[in-house]
Motif scaffolding. Structure first.
Motif, short mmCIF file in Angstrom:
data_model
loop_
_atom_site.label_atom_id
_atom_site.label_comp_id
_atom_site.label_asym_id
_atom_site.label_seq_id
_atom_site.Cartn_x
_atom_site.Cartn_y
_atom_site.Cartn_z
N ILE A 1 9.18 104.64 -100.37
CA ILE A 1 10.36 104.32 -99.56
C ILE A 1 11.31 105.52 -99.50
N THR A 2 11.50 106.19 -100.61
CA THR A 2 12.37 107.38 -100.63
C THR A 2 11.84 108.46 -99.69
N ALA A 3 10.53 108.67 -99.71
CA ALA A 3 9.93 109.69 -98.84
C ALA A 3 10.06 109.30 -97.37
N LEU A 4 9.88 108.05 -97.07
CA LEU A 4 9.99 107.60 -95.68
C LEU A 4 11.42 107.68 -95.19
N ARG A 5 12.39 107.37 -96.06
CA ARG A 5 13.79 107.48 -95.69
C ARG A 5 14.14 108.92 -95.30
N ALA A 6 13.53 109.86 -95.98
CA ALA A 6 13.85 111.27 -95.75
C ALA A 6 13.39 111.75 -94.38
N THR A 7 12.53 111.01 -93.71
CA THR A 7 12.11 111.42 -92.37
C THR A 7 13.22 111.25 -91.35
N GLY A 8 14.22 110.42 -91.64
CA GLY A 8 15.29 110.16 -90.69
C GLY A 8 14.92 109.15 -89.63
N LYS A 9 13.68 108.68 -89.65
CA LYS A 9 13.25 107.67 -88.67
C LYS A 9 13.76 106.28 -89.08
N PRO A 10 14.03 105.40 -88.11
CA PRO A 10 14.41 104.03 -88.46
C PRO A 10 13.35 103.41 -89.38
N LEU A 11 13.81 102.77 -90.44
CA LEU A 11 12.91 102.27 -91.47
C LEU A 11 13.11 100.76 -91.64
N VAL A 12 12.06 100.01 -91.38
CA VAL A 12 12.05 98.56 -91.56
C VAL A 12 11.21 98.24 -92.79
N MET A 13 11.82 97.60 -93.77
CA MET A 13 11.09 97.24 -94.98
C MET A 13 10.70 95.76 -94.91
N VAL A 14 9.40 95.51 -94.95
CA VAL A 14 8.86 94.16 -94.95
C VAL A 14 8.42 93.83 -96.37
N LEU A 15 9.08 92.86 -96.97
CA LEU A 15 8.77 92.47 -98.35
C LEU A 15 7.70 91.39 -98.36
N MET A 16 6.73 91.54 -99.27
CA MET A 16 5.73 90.51 -99.54
C MET A 16 5.73 90.28 -101.04
N ASN A 17 6.17 89.10 -101.45
CA ASN A 17 6.42 88.86 -102.87
C ASN A 17 6.60 87.37 -103.10
N GLY A 18 6.49 86.96 -104.36
CA GLY A 18 6.62 85.56 -104.70
C GLY A 18 7.82 85.25 -105.56
N ARG A 19 8.72 86.20 -105.68
CA ARG A 19 9.93 86.02 -106.52
C ARG A 19 11.02 86.94 -105.98
N PRO A 20 12.27 86.67 -106.31
CA PRO A 20 13.32 87.63 -105.98
C PRO A 20 13.05 88.97 -106.68
N LEU A 21 13.25 90.03 -105.95
CA LEU A 21 13.08 91.37 -106.50
C LEU A 21 14.41 92.11 -106.50
N THR A 22 14.56 93.05 -107.42
CA THR A 22 15.78 93.86 -107.51
C THR A 22 15.56 95.12 -106.69
N ILE A 23 15.92 95.05 -105.44
CA ILE A 23 15.60 96.10 -104.47
C ILE A 23 16.86 96.80 -103.98
N GLY A 24 17.87 96.88 -104.83
CA GLY A 24 19.15 97.43 -104.39
C GLY A 24 19.04 98.80 -103.75
N GLU A 25 18.35 99.73 -104.39
CA GLU A 25 18.23 101.09 -103.85
C GLU A 25 17.40 101.09 -102.58
#
Length: 763
Positions: free
Chosen positions: A533-557
Motif C-alpha cells: 500500500i505504501t508503494a502504491l500510494r507513492a505513485t500518486g495515482k488514485p488508490l482504492v483499497m478493497v478489504l477482504m477480511n472476517g474481523r475488524p482490522l487496525t488499518i489507520g495508516e
C-alpha cells in the motif's frame, strides 16, 4: 422381531404419518407418539439415539452403517449428498425399531452457493436480504439430504482477536437478536418438517463470544447482569422463534463449563425460557470436561453432562461407554436418559422423519448427476445479497464510483483468490465456482484488457501464520505463495500502476486467518501488504483499497494512504461481481458496520455501548485523570453503525410526541431524513437510548430501533419510532428486568457516534 413389537412399530409410524401434515394439531400428538416409542426401546437403543457421529472420523462408512443398523447411532454430521446419506438411512430402516437418522451440517452463510459471511450479512442491516440468504441456503442443503444445520451462530462478540467473530453477527444485542430470529424463521420456515426446510440448532449456548482475551476455547467470567442484558438475548431470540435445537458452548461460565452447567441448561434454557428442543454438545466437549478440571474421567464427564441436560453427545464416546454403568450404579436415573432420548425423538418427529425417513434424501433415480452442477447454484440471489453487505468506509474527492472506460490496475494478494472469496465455514461451496474480484471487474467493463492485474505481494511472510494455515490447508498456502522476492512483486505492481488511471488494491486476510481457533494478537494488515500500500500510494495515482477480511482490522495508516476504502468481508460465490457493481456505481453501497473498528489492538475490547463511568474522556478537554490511552488518539477508527454512500443524507432535529412516557403508553420519536446528493441511495437510520440516572451504571447508549430507507435525489421522508416501556427495561441488581422512572435521552443518527438528541421522562 416378534409380531407384537412389529405391530407397535407399524401403528406408531401410522400415527406419525397421520399427524405429519398437520403439526398444529397439538403437542399431545407428538408426545403420545414419542412416549409410545420410548416405552418400547431397550437401554442400548436409547443410548444409541444420544450419539451424534462425525463422518470422516475414526469409523469407516461400513462400521457406521453397522452401528446404525444395531440402533447405536442417532445422527451424523458432515455428509453432504443424498447418495452419502441414503445408505445410512437404509441402515436405520434395518434396525429393530426403524428409528430414522438425521443428518446435520454447518450451513452458516450458504450451502453450495455462498453468501457473505455472517458478519457481512449483519452489515446489510437488511432483514429481507438476510432472510433470502437463509431460505436459499436451506433449500440447497435440504436438497442434498441435510435435516439440521448447526446455526445460526448468535454469539455476541466485542473482541476482534477472536477468529469466530466472522461467524457471528457482531457486537450489538438488539441487532444480533433481530437477525437471530429472522435466521431461525427462514431456516425452519412454517415447519422444519417441510422438505425444503431444516431444523435450526442455534449456537453456542452460551457466552462463547465473550471468551477472555479473544483466545478461542477460553474461559468467560461475567456478572449475571451483563449476561442477561447483553449476551443471552440472542439465544433467547432463537428459542422464541422456535429453534428446534441448541448447540452448547465449549467455554466455562464463571468456572462451570457450559457442558456440565445445570443452571444454564435447566434453570435458564428449559425453565425460564421454556425451550422444548434438543440440546447438542459441541465436538468432543464431554470428554473435555476432564481438561476443564471438573471431571476426573469420561465416566464422570458423562454423568455431569447427562444430568445437566446435554441430550446428544457430538463425536464423543462418553455416553455410549459409560451411561449403562452409571445407570446400573445409581449415579444417574432412568429419567435422566429418557429425558434426553425424548428430546432427540421429538426433534426427529418435528423434522418429519418418522413420517418419511427419506423426506430430504428422495429416490436414487432423482439424485443430481453432478452435485456441483452450475444449475444448482443461486447466483442472482447471492449477488443481490452481497451488494447490500458492502460498507464504504472512505471516499475522498469522490474517487468512487469508478468509470468503466478507465484503465484500472488491480493489485493485491486477494484480487484473484477464489478460495478466499468463500470465507469461513463455506459448507459445500466450490472455490472454482466463485467469482473473484479480477473476474468481476473484467465482467463489468466493455474492454477487459483495460483491467491489468499484478499480485503485488504475498499475503504474508510471517512464518507462524504460514505454518498455521498450512496445518489445515497446505495446498492453499502452496498455491497462494509466489516464490519471487517481495521487491520483485512490488516492482511488477508498480509497472501495472504506471499505465493505469486508478489503482484498486485487494488486501486483507486469508479466510483461514479468521475461523475457528484462528485467534490473533495483532489486527494489522500483514507487513507485506502494508509495504504494498505504501508503494502504491507513492505513485500518486488514485488508490482504492478493497478489504477482504472476517474481523475488524487496525488499518489507520493504510486508510490514510488510500483515497477510498471499501469493506467487502468475504462476499461469497458472486463476490467479485457484487464488489464490481459497487465500485462502478451500478449499486450504491448502503452497508453499515455491525462491529466497531479500533485504532489499535490495545483498545480492545472497544464497543459503542460501554457503561457510563465516573471519569469519561471528553473530546476537546485535557486528558489527565480521565479514562484514556495517553499514547493514542481516542475512540474508534470507525464506529458501530458507520457506512457511507455515493450520495449524502441530512437529518432534521429529533421531535418527540411527548416529553413524558406513561407505563402503558408510548412516545413517538420523529426525524426527517433527506437525500441531499445527486443519486438515489439507501441508508440506515438508527435510534439509540440512554438511561440518564438509574440504580446501577447503564450504557452510554443502546440501539433500540433502526430503519433502512431508500430515497431519490432531493426526496425526504419522516420516520417515526415508537418508544415503549419495554425499550427502557434492564436487569437490575436483583436480576429483575424493569424500567426505572427518570430521564432518558433519545439519539438518532446514521451511525452510533453522530446523532441528534432529545429527552423525555418515564413516569
Amino acid at each position: 422381531m416378534n409380531k407384537l413389537c412389529l405391530l407397535g412399530v407399524v401403528v406408531g409410524l401410522a400415527l406419525q404419518t397421520a399427524y405429519a401434515d398437520s403439526p398444529s394439531q397439538g403437542p399431545q400428538n407428538k408426545d403420545a407418539f414419542v412416549a409410545d416409542l420410548l416405552a418400547r426401546m431397550t437401554l442400548d437403543e436409547k443410548i444409541g439415539q444420544l450419539r451424534l457421529i462425525a463422518i470422516g472420523g475414526e469409523m469407516t462408512h461400513q462400521r457406521i452403517e453397522a452401528e446404525i443398523a444395531a440402533g447405536r447411532i442417532g445422527g451424523t454430521f458432515n455428509s453432504v449428498t443424498r447418495a452419502d446419506n441414503r445408505p445410512m438411512q437404509d441402515a436405520a430402516q434395518r434396525s429393530r425399531l426403524k428409528i430414522p437418522m438425521f443428518f446435520a451440517y454447518d450451513v452458516i452463510h450458504g450451502h453450495r452457493t455462498q453468501f457473505p459471511i455472517s458478519l457481512g450479512l449483519a452489515a446489510s442491516w437488511d432483514m429481507d436480504a438476510i432472510a433470502l440468504s437463509a431460505r436459499t441456503s436451506t433449500a440447497e442443503a435440504a436438497a442434498d439430504g441435510i435435516d439440521m444445520t448447526f446455526g445460526p451462530m448468535v454469539d455476541i462478540s466485542r473482541d476482534p482477536r477472536w477468529g469466530r467473530i466472522s461467524e457471528g453477527f457482531g457486537e450489538d444485542t438488539h441487532l444480533v437478536s433481530k437477525i437471530a430470529r429472522v435466521m431461525v424463521e427462514n431456516i425452519q420456515g412454517p415447519s422444519p418438517a417441510n422438505p425444503d426446510r431444516m431444523m435450526a440448532s442455534a449456537k453456542h449456548f452460551a457466552l462463547y463470544g465473550a471468551i477472555e482475551g479473544g483466545r478461542d476455547y477460553n474461559t468467560v467470567d461475567m456478572s449475571p447482569q451483563r449476561m442477561f442484558q447483553d449476551y443471552l438475548p440472542p439465544y433467547r431470540a432463537t428459542v422464541d422463534a422456535g429453534a428446534g435445537g441448541m448447540m452448547v458452548a465449549l467455554n466455562s461460565i464463571n468456572g462451570v463449563p457450559a457442558t456440565s452447567n445445570t443452571w444454564l441448561m435447566q434453570d435458564v434454557l428449559r425453565k425460564q425460557w421454556g425451550f422444548k428442543g434438543v440440546t447438542i454438545s459441541d465436538h468432543g466437549a464431554i470428554h473435555e470436561l476432564i481438561k476443564h478440571g471438573v471431571a476426573s474421567d469420561d465416566r464422570e464427564g458423562a454423568k455431569l453432562a447427562i444430568k445437566a441436560g446435554i441430550d446428544m453427545s457430538m463425536n464423543d464416546q462418553a455416553y455410549g461407554e459409560h451411561l449403562p454403568g452409571l445407570l446400573k450404579s445409581g449415579q444417574i436415573s432412568q429419567a435422566d436418559i429418557d429425558n434426553a432420548v425424548r428430546e432427540v425423538l421429538g426433534a426427529k418427529y418435528d423434522m418429519g422423519l418418522f413420517a418419511n425417513p427419506y423426506l430430504r434424501i428422495g429416490k436414487a433415480q432423482d439424485d443430481p448427476a453432478d452435485v456441483n452442477a452450475e444449475s444448482r447454484l443461486h447466483r442472482a440471489e447471492a449477488r443481490d445479497v452481497a451488494r447490500r453487505t458492502l460498507v464504504l468506509l472512505k471516499n475522498q474527492k469522490q474517487t468512487l464510483p469508478l468509470k468503466k472506460d478507465a484503465r484500472i490496475a488491480l493489485i493485491g494478494p486477494l484480487a484473484d483468490a477464489p478460495d478466499d472469496m468463500l470465507g469461513s465455514w463455506s459448507a459445500a461451496g466450490v472455490a472454482t465456482q466463485s467469482v473473484t474480484l479480477l473476474n468481476g471487474l473484467r465482467n463489468a467493463v466493455a474492454d477487459p484488457a483495460k483491467v491489468t492485474y499484478a499480485k503485488g505481494a504475498n499475503l504474508t511472510d510471517d512464518r507462524a501464520t504460514l505454518d498455521f494455515i498450512a496445518h489445515f490447508n497446505p495446498e492453499h498456502v502452496k498455491q497462494a505463495i509466489d516464490p519471487r522476492s517481495g521487491q520483485a512483486l512490488i516492482d511488477e505492481a508498480l509497472a501495472a500502476a504506471r499505465d493505469a488511471d486508478v489503482i484498486v488494491a485487494a488486501v486483507g486476510e486469508w479466510r483461514g486467518m479468521t475461523h475457528e481457533s484462528a485467534s490473533r494478537v495483532a489486527l494489522d494488515l500483514p507487513r507485506t501488504q502494508q509495504a504494498l500500500i505504501t508503494a502504491l500510494r507513492a505513485t500518486g495515482k488514485p488508490l482504492v483499497m478493497v478489504l477482504m477480511n472476517g474481523r475488524p482490522l487496525t488499518i489507520g495508516e493504510q486508510q490514510r494512504q488510500a483515497d477510498a476504502v471499501l469493506e467487502t468481508w468475504y462476499s461469497g460465490t458472486e463476490g467479485g461481481n457484487a464488489i464490481a457493481d459497487v465500485l462502478f456505481g451500478d449499486y450504491n453501497p448502503s452497508g453499515k458496520l455491525p462491529v466497531t473498528f479500533p485504532r489499535s489492538v490495545g483498545q480492545v475490547p472497544l464497543y459503542y455501548s460501554h457503561l457510563s463511568i465516573g471519569r469519561p474522556f471528553t473530546p476537546g478537554h485535557p486528558g489527565n485523570y480521565s479514562s484514556q490511552y495517553f499514547d493514542s488518539e481516542q475512540g474508534p477508527l470507525y464506529p458501530f453503525g458507520y457506512g457511507l454512500s455515493y450520495t449524502d443524507f441530512s437529518l432534521s432535529d429529533v421531535s418527540l410526541s411527548s416529553k413524558r412516557l406513561s407505563r402503558d403508553g408510548k412516545v413517538t420519536a420523529s426525524i426527517n431524513v433527506r437525500n441531499v446528493g445527486k443519486v438515489a441511495g439507501e441508508t440506515v437510520v438508527q435510534l439509540y437510548l440512554r438511561d440518564v440516572a438509574a440504580s446501577m451504571a447503564r450504557p452510554v447508549k443502546e440501539l433500540k430501533h433502526f430503519r433502512k430507507v431508500m430515497l431519490k435525489p432531493g426526496e425526504s421522508q419522516t420516520l417515526t419510532f415508537d418508544i415503549v416501556e419495554g425499550d427502557l427495561k434492564f436487569y437490575n441488581q436483583q436480576l429483575v428486568r424493569a424500567a426505572e422512572a427518570g430521564q432518558f435521552t433519545v439519539m438518532i443518527g446514521l451511525d452510533s457516534q453522530d446523532v441528534k438528541e432529545a429527552t423525555f421522562e418515564l413516569l
